[in-house]
Design a protein around this motif. Structure first.
Motif, PDB file in Angstrom:
ATOM      1  N   MET A   1       0.824  -1.192   0.000  1.00  0.00           N
ATOM      2  CA  MET A   1       0.000   0.000   0.000  1.00  0.00           C
ATOM      3  C   MET A   1       0.875   1.266   0.000  1.00  0.00           C
ATOM      4  SD  MET A   1      -2.884   1.204   2.723  1.00  0.00           S
ATOM      5  CE  MET A   1      -4.142   0.152   2.045  1.00  0.00           C
ATOM      6  N   MET A   2       1.899   1.256   0.840  1.00  0.00           N
ATOM      7  CA  MET A   2       2.757   2.434   0.938  1.00  0.00           C
ATOM      8  C   MET A   2       3.511   2.680  -0.373  1.00  0.00           C
ATOM      9  SD  MET A   2       4.056   1.762   4.811  1.00  0.00           S
ATOM     10  CE  MET A   2       5.408   2.886   4.772  1.00  0.00           C
ATOM     11  N   ARG A   3       4.014   1.624  -0.979  1.00  0.00           N
ATOM     12  CA  ARG A   3       4.760   1.777  -2.230  1.00  0.00           C
ATOM     13  C   ARG A   3       3.861   2.224  -3.375  1.00  0.00           C
ATOM     14  NH1 ARG A   3       9.972  -0.174  -2.143  1.00  0.00           N
ATOM     15  NH2 ARG A   3      10.486  -1.480  -0.365  1.00  0.00           N
ATOM     16  N   GLY A   4       2.589   1.869  -3.304  1.00  0.00           N
ATOM     17  CA  GLY A   4       1.654   2.219  -4.369  1.00  0.00           C
ATOM     18  C   GLY A   4       1.072   3.617  -4.253  1.00  0.00           C
ATOM     19  N   THR A   5       1.178   4.228  -3.070  1.00  0.00           N
ATOM     20  CA  THR A   5       0.637   5.569  -2.874  1.00  0.00           C
ATOM     21  C   THR A   5       1.532   6.590  -3.572  1.00  0.00           C
ATOM     22  OG1 THR A   5      -0.294   4.865  -0.763  1.00  0.00           O
ATOM     23  CG2 THR A   5      -0.092   7.233  -1.117  1.00  0.00           C
ATOM     24  N   PHE A   6       0.954   7.470  -4.333  1.00  0.00           N
ATOM     25  CA  PHE A   6       1.658   8.485  -5.131  1.00  0.00           C
ATOM     26  C   PHE A   6       2.570   7.840  -6.182  1.00  0.00           C
ATOM     27  CE2 PHE A   6       1.178  10.713  -0.937  1.00  0.00           C
ATOM     28  CZ  PHE A   6       0.207  11.611  -1.339  1.00  0.00           C
ATOM     29  N   ALA A   7       2.236   6.628  -6.617  1.00  0.00           N
ATOM     30  CA  ALA A   7       3.108   5.919  -7.561  1.00  0.00           C
ATOM     31  C   ALA A   7       2.516   5.818  -8.963  1.00  0.00           C
ATOM     32  CB  ALA A   7       3.407   4.518  -7.035  1.00  0.00           C
ATOM     33  N   ASN A   8       1.448   6.538  -9.249  1.00  0.00           N
ATOM     34  CA  ASN A   8       0.858   6.525 -10.579  1.00  0.00           C
ATOM     35  C   ASN A   8       1.906   6.954 -11.603  1.00  0.00           C
ATOM     36  OD1 ASN A   8      -0.481   7.730 -12.976  1.00  0.00           O
ATOM     37  ND2 ASN A   8      -2.352   7.199 -11.878  1.00  0.00           N
ATOM     38  N   ILE A   9       1.979   6.242 -12.716  1.00  0.00           N
ATOM     39  CA  ILE A   9       3.016   6.553 -13.714  1.00  0.00           C
ATOM     40  C   ILE A   9       2.786   7.891 -14.407  1.00  0.00           C
ATOM     41  CG2 ILE A   9       3.617   4.142 -14.101  1.00  0.00           C
ATOM     42  CD1 ILE A   9       1.939   4.324 -16.727  1.00  0.00           C
ATOM     43  N   ARG A  10       1.600   8.483 -14.262  1.00  0.00           N
ATOM     44  CA  ARG A  10       1.285   9.772 -14.890  1.00  0.00           C
ATOM     45  C   ARG A  10       1.328  10.951 -13.919  1.00  0.00           C
ATOM     46  NH1 ARG A  10       2.836   8.284 -19.093  1.00  0.00           N
ATOM     47  NH2 ARG A  10       1.601   6.991 -20.454  1.00  0.00           N
ATOM     48  N   ILE A  11       1.583  10.670 -12.635  1.00  0.00           N
ATOM     49  CA  ILE A  11       1.607  11.750 -11.647  1.00  0.00           C
ATOM     50  C   ILE A  11       2.750  12.715 -11.970  1.00  0.00           C
ATOM     51  CG2 ILE A  11       3.104  10.619  -9.946  1.00  0.00           C
ATOM     52  CD1 ILE A  11       1.193  11.658  -7.766  1.00  0.00           C
ATOM     53  N   ARG A  12       2.503  13.998 -11.724  1.00  0.00           N
ATOM     54  CA  ARG A  12       3.515  15.030 -11.963  1.00  0.00           C
ATOM     55  C   ARG A  12       3.829  15.734 -10.648  1.00  0.00           C
ATOM     56  NH1 ARG A  12       6.655  15.558 -16.508  1.00  0.00           N
ATOM     57  NH2 ARG A  12       5.416  14.996 -18.295  1.00  0.00           N
ATOM     58  N   ASN A  13       5.007  15.500 -10.132  1.00  0.00           N
ATOM     59  CA  ASN A  13       5.479  16.162  -8.929  1.00  0.00           C
ATOM     60  C   ASN A  13       6.254  17.397  -9.381  1.00  0.00           C
ATOM     61  OD1 ASN A  13       6.688  16.985  -6.568  1.00  0.00           O
ATOM     62  ND2 ASN A  13       7.395  14.943  -5.984  1.00  0.00           N
ATOM     63  N   LYS A  14       5.825  18.565  -8.938  1.00  0.00           N
ATOM     64  CA  LYS A  14       6.466  19.814  -9.372  1.00  0.00           C
ATOM     65  C   LYS A  14       7.885  19.966  -8.822  1.00  0.00           C
ATOM     66  CE  LYS A  14       2.937  21.136 -11.721  1.00  0.00           C
ATOM     67  NZ  LYS A  14       2.946  21.256 -13.155  1.00  0.00           N
TER      68      LYS A  14
ATOM     69  N   ASP B   1     -10.167   5.730  -0.213  1.00  0.00           N
ATOM     70  CA  ASP B   1      -9.851   5.284   1.148  1.00  0.00           C
ATOM     71  C   ASP B   1      -8.459   4.682   1.208  1.00  0.00           C
ATOM     72  OD1 ASP B   1     -10.754   3.106  -0.381  1.00  0.00           O
ATOM     73  OD2 ASP B   1     -11.446   2.013   1.385  1.00  0.00           O
ATOM     74  N   TRP B   2      -8.086   3.925   0.195  1.00  0.00           N
ATOM     75  CA  TRP B   2      -6.758   3.330   0.084  1.00  0.00           C
ATOM     76  C   TRP B   2      -5.703   4.434   0.052  1.00  0.00           C
ATOM     77  CZ3 TRP B   2      -2.633   2.845  -3.365  1.00  0.00           C
ATOM     78  CH2 TRP B   2      -1.864   1.681  -3.258  1.00  0.00           C
ATOM     79  N   ALA B   3      -5.965   5.477  -0.734  1.00  0.00           N
ATOM     80  CA  ALA B   3      -5.012   6.584  -0.864  1.00  0.00           C
ATOM     81  C   ALA B   3      -4.830   7.317   0.459  1.00  0.00           C
ATOM     82  CB  ALA B   3      -5.478   7.550  -1.951  1.00  0.00           C
ATOM     83  N   ALA B   4      -5.903   7.491   1.224  1.00  0.00           N
ATOM     84  CA  ALA B   4      -5.789   8.165   2.519  1.00  0.00           C
ATOM     85  C   ALA B   4      -4.972   7.324   3.494  1.00  0.00           C
ATOM     86  CB  ALA B   4      -7.181   8.455   3.087  1.00  0.00           C
TER      87      ALA B   4
ATOM     88  N   ARG C   1     -11.593  13.719   1.289  1.00  0.00           N
ATOM     89  CA  ARG C   1     -11.368  14.644   2.407  1.00  0.00           C
ATOM     90  C   ARG C   1     -11.783  13.967   3.709  1.00  0.00           C
ATOM     91  NH1 ARG C   1     -13.950  16.791   5.994  1.00  0.00           N
ATOM     92  NH2 ARG C   1     -15.909  16.079   5.106  1.00  0.00           N
ATOM     93  N   SER C   2     -12.944  13.344   3.703  1.00  0.00           N
ATOM     94  CA  SER C   2     -13.437  12.644   4.880  1.00  0.00           C
ATOM     95  C   SER C   2     -12.529  11.462   5.232  1.00  0.00           C
ATOM     96  CB  SER C   2     -14.859  12.160   4.606  1.00  0.00           C
ATOM     97  OG  SER C   2     -15.363  11.452   5.703  1.00  0.00           O
ATOM     98  N   ASN C   3     -12.033  10.753   4.232  1.00  0.00           N
ATOM     99  CA  ASN C   3     -11.121   9.632   4.481  1.00  0.00           C
ATOM    100  C   ASN C   3      -9.809  10.106   5.099  1.00  0.00           C
ATOM    101  OD1 ASN C   3     -12.938   7.754   3.479  1.00  0.00           O
ATOM    102  ND2 ASN C   3     -12.052   7.758   1.436  1.00  0.00           N
ATOM    103  N   LEU C   4      -9.300  11.250   4.666  1.00  0.00           N
ATOM    104  CA  LEU C   4      -8.079  11.796   5.272  1.00  0.00           C
ATOM    105  C   LEU C   4      -8.296  12.045   6.760  1.00  0.00           C
ATOM    106  CD1 LEU C   4      -6.935  14.343   2.532  1.00  0.00           C
ATOM    107  CD2 LEU C   4      -5.764  12.226   3.185  1.00  0.00           C
ATOM    108  N   VAL C   5      -9.405  12.694   7.101  1.00  0.00           N
ATOM    109  CA  VAL C   5      -9.715  12.953   8.503  1.00  0.00           C
ATOM    110  C   VAL C   5      -9.796  11.635   9.270  1.00  0.00           C
ATOM    111  CG1 VAL C   5     -11.427  13.877  10.116  1.00  0.00           C
ATOM    112  CG2 VAL C   5     -10.920  15.113   8.006  1.00  0.00           C
ATOM    113  N   GLY C   6     -10.446  10.641   8.672  1.00  0.00           N
ATOM    114  CA  GLY C   6     -10.592   9.343   9.305  1.00  0.00           C
ATOM    115  C   GLY C   6      -9.267   8.634   9.554  1.00  0.00           C
TER     116      GLY C   6
END
Length: 179
Positions: free
Chosen positions: A1-14, A64-67, A88-93
């Motif tokens: 789960m941790m390795r997959g978070t923010f791991a989309n091949i199309r994500i653009r980190n500035k 929920d997985w992403a949060a 947003r609600s999942n982040l709080v949770g």
């Protein structure tokens, strides 16, 4: 789960605009690495992370997985222009603080990634309260301040957040002696 978070091949980190995918730059070393590797390094250094984002942060099918992944990576807050409602609600949770820009978004801040982020007024946190964010840039000693809206929207969400997430909230309530 941790390795997959923010791991989309199309994500653009500035922070690493020349590279597409789940890559970032570690500060202060400057090394380019996967977001997972950087997060583990920050955890080992005892440093939490803050995500700066644009509009509709969290849109997608695995909110929920992403949060959960963000929490496990050490993300303590997300400051976004707007949030997908359920995420947003999942982040709080999960005990991650969602904050929303009140004026301009992250672009006007000229972020480079080495900023030290301080969220002021957390002692008096309340649903939808205005808070102040302070950015200290060690390279030039400059400080920028800007207001954000706390996107903990209800008293119940505030209870979840103050307990470190809904699971901790439930466990603490179960462990409480009967009155």
């Amino acid at each position: 789960m941790m390795r997959g978070t923010f791991a989309n091949i199309r994500i653009r980190n500035k922070i690493t605009p020349q590279i597409e995918g789940g890559v970032t730059r570690h500060f202060p070393s400057g090394e380019v690495m996967s977001i997972y590797e950087a997060a583990m390094r920050y955890k080992a250094e005892g440093r939490g992370c803050v995500v700066f984002a644009g509009k509709e942060y969290g849109t997608g099918s695995s909110r929920d997985w992403a949060a959960k992944g963000a929490k496990l990576l050490g993300v303590r807050a997300v400051i976004a222009e707007s949030f997908e409602r359920i995420h947003r609600s999942n982040l709080v949770g999960m005990g991650v603080l969602p904050l929303q820009f009140m004026a301009d978004g992250w672009q006007r801040l000229n972020l480079n990634g080495d900023e030290i982020v301080t969220i002021r007024d957390l002692d008096g946190i309340a649903p939808r309260r205005q808070l102040m964010v302070e950015l200290y840039r060690p390279t030039d000693g400059k400080i920028a301040r800007f207001p954000v809206r706390c996107r903990i929207d209800t008293a119940t969400e505030l209870d979840y957040f103050q307990n470190g997430g809904v699971l901790n909230f439930v466990l603490r309530n179960l462990a409480r002696p009967a009155a």
